[in-house]
Design a protein around this motif. Sequence first.
Motif, PDB file in Angstrom:
ATOM      1  N   MET A   1      36.447  26.039  34.838  1.00 17.34           N
ATOM      2  CA  MET A   1      36.464  25.541  35.394  1.00 17.34           C
ATOM      3  C   MET A   1      36.925  25.925  36.711  1.00 17.34           C
ATOM      4  O   MET A   1      36.326  26.166  37.787  1.00 17.34           O
ATOM      5  N   ARG A   2      38.393  25.554  37.307  1.00  9.61           N
ATOM      6  CA  ARG A   2      38.176  25.302  38.837  1.00  9.61           C
ATOM      7  C   ARG A   2      39.126  26.538  38.881  1.00  9.61           C
ATOM      8  O   ARG A   2      38.621  26.658  40.168  1.00  9.61           O
ATOM      9  N   ASN A   3      39.586  27.531  38.026  1.00  5.28           N
ATOM     10  CA  ASN A   3      40.252  28.286  38.580  1.00  5.28           C
ATOM     11  C   ASN A   3      39.116  30.164  39.118  1.00  5.28           C
ATOM     12  O   ASN A   3      38.860  30.520  40.031  1.00  5.28           O
ATOM     13  N   GLN A   4      38.097  29.151  38.282  1.00  3.09           N
ATOM     14  CA  GLN A   4      36.312  30.406  38.395  1.00  3.09           C
ATOM     15  C   GLN A   4      36.114  29.677  39.701  1.00  3.09           C
ATOM     16  O   GLN A   4      35.701  30.210  40.936  1.00  3.09           O
ATOM     17  N   ASN A   5      36.301  28.664  40.458  1.00  2.00           N
ATOM     18  CA  ASN A   5      35.660  27.748  41.325  1.00  2.00           C
ATOM     19  C   ASN A   5      36.208  28.729  42.715  1.00  2.00           C
ATOM     20  O   ASN A   5      36.395  29.044  43.772  1.00  2.00           O
ATOM     21  N   LEU A   6      38.221  28.936  42.362  1.00  2.00           N
ATOM     22  CA  LEU A   6      38.715  29.858  43.159  1.00  2.00           C
ATOM     23  C   LEU A   6      38.320  30.762  43.593  1.00  2.00           C
ATOM     24  O   LEU A   6      38.001  31.143  44.868  1.00  2.00           O
ATOM     25  N   ALA A   7      38.406  31.472  42.823  1.00  2.00           N
ATOM     26  CA  ALA A   7      37.462  33.123  42.915  1.00  2.00           C
ATOM     27  C   ALA A   7      36.712  33.068  42.810  1.00  2.00           C
ATOM     28  O   ALA A   7      35.924  34.055  44.262  1.00  2.00           O
ATOM     29  N   LYS A   8      35.284  32.489  42.864  1.00  2.72           N
ATOM     30  CA  LYS A   8      34.627  32.600  43.735  1.00  2.72           C
ATOM     31  C   LYS A   8      34.337  32.216  45.129  1.00  2.72           C
ATOM     32  O   LYS A   8      33.295  33.353  45.153  1.00  2.72           O
ATOM     33  N   LEU A   9      34.638  30.842  45.402  1.00  7.51           N
ATOM     34  CA  LEU A   9      34.764  31.340  46.555  1.00  7.51           C
ATOM     35  C   LEU A   9      35.443  31.888  47.378  1.00  7.51           C
ATOM     36  O   LEU A   9      34.997  32.698  49.114  1.00  7.51           O
ATOM     37  N   ALA A  10      36.996  32.634  46.896  1.00  5.20           N
ATOM     38  CA  ALA A  10      37.344  33.355  47.207  1.00  5.20           C
ATOM     39  C   ALA A  10      36.176  34.401  47.293  1.00  5.20           C
ATOM     40  O   ALA A  10      35.939  35.598  48.615  1.00  5.20           O
ATOM     41  N   GLU A  11      35.911  35.341  46.837  1.00  3.98           N
ATOM     42  CA  GLU A  11      34.545  36.756  46.740  1.00  3.98           C
ATOM     43  C   GLU A  11      34.001  36.295  47.734  1.00  3.98           C
ATOM     44  O   GLU A  11      33.418  37.139  48.368  1.00  3.98           O
ATOM     45  N   LEU A  12      32.957  34.964  47.688  1.00  4.11           N
ATOM     46  CA  LEU A  12      32.131  35.050  48.890  1.00  4.11           C
ATOM     47  C   LEU A  12      32.481  34.809  49.832  1.00  4.11           C
ATOM     48  O   LEU A  12      31.781  35.307  50.488  1.00  4.11           O
ATOM     49  N   ALA A  56      44.513  33.220  49.669  1.00  3.32           N
ATOM     50  CA  ALA A  56      45.207  32.036  49.116  1.00  3.32           C
ATOM     51  C   ALA A  56      44.309  31.386  47.471  1.00  3.32           C
ATOM     52  O   ALA A  56      45.046  30.947  46.791  1.00  3.32           O
ATOM     53  N   LEU A  57      43.162  31.401  47.900  1.00  6.37           N
ATOM     54  CA  LEU A  57      42.548  30.672  46.836  1.00  6.37           C
ATOM     55  C   LEU A  57      42.869  31.959  45.195  1.00  6.37           C
ATOM     56  O   LEU A  57      43.043  31.420  44.308  1.00  6.37           O
ATOM     57  N   LEU A  58      42.712  33.072  46.143  1.00  7.22           N
ATOM     58  CA  LEU A  58      43.124  33.990  44.622  1.00  7.22           C
ATOM     59  C   LEU A  58      44.578  33.479  44.145  1.00  7.22           C
ATOM     60  O   LEU A  58      44.382  33.319  42.670  1.00  7.22           O
ATOM     61  N   LYS A  59      44.937  33.878  45.134  1.00  7.54           N
ATOM     62  CA  LYS A  59      47.060  33.203  44.044  1.00  7.54           C
ATOM     63  C   LYS A  59      47.124  31.919  43.954  1.00  7.54           C
ATOM     64  O   LYS A  59      47.686  31.976  43.149  1.00  7.54           O
ATOM     65  N   ASN A 109      27.050  27.057  48.322  1.00  6.70           N
ATOM     66  CA  ASN A 109      26.878  28.280  47.413  1.00  6.70           C
ATOM     67  C   ASN A 109      27.526  26.673  45.659  1.00  6.70           C
ATOM     68  O   ASN A 109      27.662  27.797  44.863  1.00  6.70           O
ATOM     69  N   GLN A 110      26.938  25.615  45.499  1.00  5.47           N
ATOM     70  CA  GLN A 110      27.378  25.440  44.239  1.00  5.47           C
ATOM     71  C   GLN A 110      28.810  24.911  43.660  1.00  5.47           C
ATOM     72  O   GLN A 110      28.645  25.499  43.313  1.00  5.47           O
ATOM     73  N   ILE A 111      29.519  25.146  45.427  1.00  5.87           N
ATOM     74  CA  ILE A 111      31.166  24.970  45.050  1.00  5.87           C
ATOM     75  C   ILE A 111      31.229  23.602  45.722  1.00  5.87           C
ATOM     76  O   ILE A 111      31.503  23.472  46.286  1.00  5.87           O
ATOM     77  N   THR A 112      31.936  22.731  44.441  1.00  4.12           N
ATOM     78  CA  THR A 112      32.631  21.672  45.088  1.00  4.12           C
ATOM     79  C   THR A 112      34.196  21.682  45.846  1.00  4.12           C
ATOM     80  O   THR A 112      34.919  22.029  45.116  1.00  4.12           O
ATOM     81  N   VAL A 113      34.594  21.553  47.204  1.00  5.92           N
ATOM     82  CA  VAL A 113      35.883  20.979  47.921  1.00  5.92           C
ATOM     83  C   VAL A 113      36.637  20.416  47.209  1.00  5.92           C
ATOM     84  O   VAL A 113      36.287  19.368  48.187  1.00  5.92           O
ATOM     85  N   THR A 114      37.842  20.186  46.323  1.00  3.39           N
ATOM     86  CA  THR A 114      37.700  19.109  45.292  1.00  3.39           C
ATOM     87  C   THR A 114      39.025  19.349  44.600  1.00  3.39           C
ATOM     88  O   THR A 114      39.384  20.918  44.298  1.00  3.39           O
ATOM     89  N   GLY A 115      39.782  18.498  44.436  1.00  5.76           N
ATOM     90  CA  GLY A 115      40.999  18.783  43.985  1.00  5.76           C
ATOM     91  C   GLY A 115      41.663  20.483  44.497  1.00  5.76           C
ATOM     92  O   GLY A 115      42.464  20.083  45.707  1.00  5.76           O
ATOM     93  N   ARG A 116      41.849  21.647  43.391  1.00  5.13           N
ATOM     94  CA  ARG A 116      43.001  22.485  43.937  1.00  5.13           C
ATOM     95  C   ARG A 116      42.551  23.378  45.476  1.00  5.13           C
ATOM     96  O   ARG A 116      42.985  23.665  46.125  1.00  5.13           O
ATOM     97  N   VAL A 117      40.433  22.822  45.050  1.00  5.04           N
ATOM     98  CA  VAL A 117      40.065  24.433  45.977  1.00  5.04           C
ATOM     99  C   VAL A 117      40.520  22.966  47.615  1.00  5.04           C
ATOM    100  O   VAL A 117      40.960  24.264  48.679  1.00  5.04           O
ATOM    101  N   ARG A 118      40.366  22.479  47.693  1.00  7.02           N
ATOM    102  CA  ARG A 118      40.781  21.277  48.730  1.00  7.02           C
ATOM    103  C   ARG A 118      41.777  21.245  49.493  1.00  7.02           C
ATOM    104  O   ARG A 118      42.618  21.739  50.318  1.00  7.02           O
ATOM    105  N   ALA A 119      42.930  21.363  48.109  1.00  7.61           N
ATOM    106  CA  ALA A 119      44.570  21.518  48.071  1.00  7.61           C
ATOM    107  C   ALA A 119      44.640  22.598  49.335  1.00  7.61           C
ATOM    108  O   ALA A 119      45.504  22.875  49.964  1.00  7.61           O
ATOM    109  N   ILE A 120      44.673  23.838  48.503  1.00  9.84           N
ATOM    110  CA  ILE A 120      44.335  25.412  48.981  1.00  9.84           C
ATOM    111  C   ILE A 120      44.179  25.181  50.334  1.00  9.84           C
ATOM    112  O   ILE A 120      45.110  25.686  50.999  1.00  9.84           O
ATOM    113  N   LEU A 121      42.881  24.933  50.301  1.00 10.56           N
ATOM    114  CA  LEU A 121      41.763  25.154  51.865  1.00 10.56           C
ATOM    115  C   LEU A 121      42.581  23.770  53.102  1.00 10.56           C
ATOM    116  O   LEU A 121      42.494  25.149  54.170  1.00 10.56           O
ATOM    117  N   ASP A 122      43.290  23.206  52.544  1.00 14.23           N
ATOM    118  CA  ASP A 122      44.257  22.098  53.532  1.00 14.23           C
ATOM    119  C   ASP A 122      45.425  23.116  53.846  1.00 14.23           C
ATOM    120  O   ASP A 122      45.911  22.926  55.064  1.00 14.23           O
TER     121      ASP A 122
END
Length: 391
Positions: A1-12, A56-59, A109-122
């Motif tokens: 799920m975590r990796n799916q959120n990363l890839a989904k946000l990157a694509e969006l 960065a989200l994809l990598k 877009n129903q993506i929660t910015v927490t965990g690794r998504v938040r860490a990469i964005l920050d």
Amino acid sequence: MRNQNLAKLAELIRQQNAELMHLWRNKVQRVSVVRNLDTPEAASHIAALLEDVAAALLKGKNKPLVTLPVDEATEVHGLQRFHQGFNLIEVVADYNALREAIQEFAEANQITVTGRVRAILDRVLDKAIGVAVQTYSEQKALEIQRQREEHLSFIVHDLKTPLSAVSTAAIILDRTLSGQCKNERVTRMLEIVQRNTERLHGLISRVIQEQTTVQRTGAESVFAARVEKRHFDLWPLIEELIQDLQPLTEPKRIRVTNDVPPDRSIFADPVLIGQVFQNLLSNAIEYTTDGDIVIGSAVSERDRTVRCWVRDTGKGIPEERLGKVFDKLETDPEKEEGRGLGLAIVKQVVEAHGGLITVVSQLGSGTKFEFTLPLQDPTGAPMERGNGTAA
């Protein structure tokens, strides 16, 4: 799920770039200075930064955060914002507006910015802020330095006229004073005035020349650009300096001794070394009301240097200030007129000669400044005697 959120946000981010840019523009309008910029100018750095975030989200699915890259666009952006009149708070607010925009965009877009998504964005945005702020600060420092140099050039130019007037007045006094008024002491004082005005004329001309040299060569230090070494005798330089500063010692009970061996020859820039001793000696006089000041030197054959020192029996330096006395703008809190430049200049001159300077002091007992200088030309040429003058 975590990796799916990363890839989904990157694509969006890549697919709906225009929508995200629009959201950012609405938020960044809170920064007043941005309202004065046209849209392309205000958003010139955002497209590259959004691509940075997406990459960065994809990598970031498999790589440690510390290895994630940041695009060079942020450095360019920091430079742009400096020229556009931003202050540091506005530079940071610019990026934080993008952080908020991505957060809202993701949640919409129903993506929660927490965990690794938040860490990469920050990680990406914080690094971008750091690079932009660093670039901005460096440019600001260069601008301040340029303004100071420009101001100094005006001051130096304006000093020439009153200094010429002082020199001319001293010459006229020397010629017109009657024999009865012109005793030995008056004659000596007039000679001191003449000698010091000539020295100041030389320093002013040299400052103007050095400013041009630094601007042309891009040297980091004025002293590195202007050191002109030659062999000269040290004793007469010190002796002349003691005579020139005699008016400062007369109101006090101070004995200044030139303990430099008469045959001591060194390889250095005589004008700059004169500035070093003048600063050290004038400081010693200022902080000594009753006692001795000794200027000396000794040879170290092992490392082919000559040690020079100025030792006084004055009030001394508090231990907590000893480590900072050579810092620029570090002044004695008891001296309101101090500018904190004298000892900083001394240190720069000594280091430009390849030497080191140290200080030891004890409250109530006095202070000793000691520095090293080359004994001979580093090319290995034999040591030659100077011409007996102080340059």
